[in-house]
Design an enzyme around this catalytic site. Sequence first.
Site, PDB file in Angstrom:
ATOM      1  N   CYS A 248       0.525  -1.543   0.005  1.00 26.78           N
ATOM      2  CA  CYS A 248      -0.306  -0.128  -0.407  1.00 26.78           C
ATOM      3  C   CYS A 248       0.947   1.090   0.286  1.00 26.78           C
ATOM      4  O   CYS A 248       1.312   1.095   0.741  1.00 26.78           O
ATOM      5  CB  CYS A 248      -1.168   0.057   1.163  1.00 26.78           C
TER       6      CYS A 248
ATOM      7  N   ASP B 157       0.476  16.772  -0.475  1.00 25.25           N
ATOM      8  CA  ASP B 157      -0.887  15.848  -1.846  1.00 25.25           C
ATOM      9  C   ASP B 157       0.094  16.484  -2.802  1.00 25.25           C
ATOM     10  O   ASP B 157       0.602  17.355  -3.320  1.00 25.25           O
ATOM     11  CB  ASP B 157      -2.096  16.167  -2.227  1.00 25.25           C
TER      12      ASP B 157
ATOM     13  N   ASN C 261     -12.934  10.816  -0.483  1.00 19.00           N
ATOM     14  CA  ASN C 261     -13.619   9.845  -1.494  1.00 19.00           C
ATOM     15  C   ASN C 261     -13.525   8.577  -1.109  1.00 19.00           C
ATOM     16  O   ASN C 261     -12.731   7.553  -0.373  1.00 19.00           O
ATOM     17  CB  ASN C 261     -12.316  10.089  -2.556  1.00 19.00           C
TER      18      ASN C 261
ATOM     19  N   GLY D  87     -14.634   8.406  -6.036  1.00 20.74           N
ATOM     20  CA  GLY D  87     -13.118   8.754  -6.748  1.00 20.74           C
ATOM     21  C   GLY D  87     -11.765   8.363  -6.110  1.00 20.74           C
ATOM     22  O   GLY D  87     -11.052   8.277  -6.343  1.00 20.74           O
TER      23      GLY D  87
ATOM     24  N   HIS E 253      -8.743   8.443   3.769  1.00 19.01           N
ATOM     25  CA  HIS E 253      -7.266   9.404   3.868  1.00 19.01           C
ATOM     26  C   HIS E 253      -8.493  10.561   4.030  1.00 19.01           C
ATOM     27  O   HIS E 253      -9.928  10.882   2.867  1.00 19.01           O
ATOM     28  CB  HIS E 253      -5.884  10.129   2.654  1.00 19.01           C
TER      29      HIS E 253
ATOM     30  N   HIS F 234      -8.706  14.361   2.597  1.00 16.92           N
ATOM     31  CA  HIS F 234      -8.376  15.424   2.144  1.00 16.92           C
ATOM     32  C   HIS F 234      -8.634  16.809   2.843  1.00 16.92           C
ATOM     33  O   HIS F 234     -10.064  16.824   2.971  1.00 16.92           O
ATOM     34  CB  HIS F 234      -8.449  15.996   0.426  1.00 16.92           C
TER      35      HIS F 234
END
Length: 118
Positions: free
Chosen positions: A7, A33, A89, A95, A102, A104
């Site tokens: 992962c 990101d 997501n 998406g 996680h 965002h």
Amino acid sequence: MTTDTNCLFCNIVAGTIPSTQVYSDELVIVFKDINPKAQIHLLVVPREHIISLNEIEQRHDVLIGHIIRLLPKIAKEQGLNDGFRTVINTGAGGGQVVFHLHVHLLGGKGLHGVGFVE
Ligand code: AMP
Ligand code: ZN
């Protein structure tokens, strides 16, 4: 604690793949990101390998509470005094591309409309 060596975000948590970290504690790490959708675009990532919100169980209540309370603190540290956006997501249809839960955290210039679309 569950980890998955295949992962991406488990490898970032382990430090075997580099990231630009802005915060870390015993439960989560926060890093930039790699493909920012706004001036500030961070990912809040649990150290535990949890695939998505679909896999959240009652035992994760402390972790989820921790993340929710952490978000405004990180946003303020980043200078986002006017507010910020959070996006989670879930699943391919939602998406999600990296299958390690996680959040965002987005803000600053470049943040328009509702949510974000690839
Ligand atoms: P999601 O579509 O919600 O699964 O979001 C995955 C996010 O991970 C995307 O915004 C990517 O830009 C970001 N991402 C992918 N690889 C990396 C990386 N190595 N370091 C930081 N962010 C990444
Ligand atoms: Zn993982």
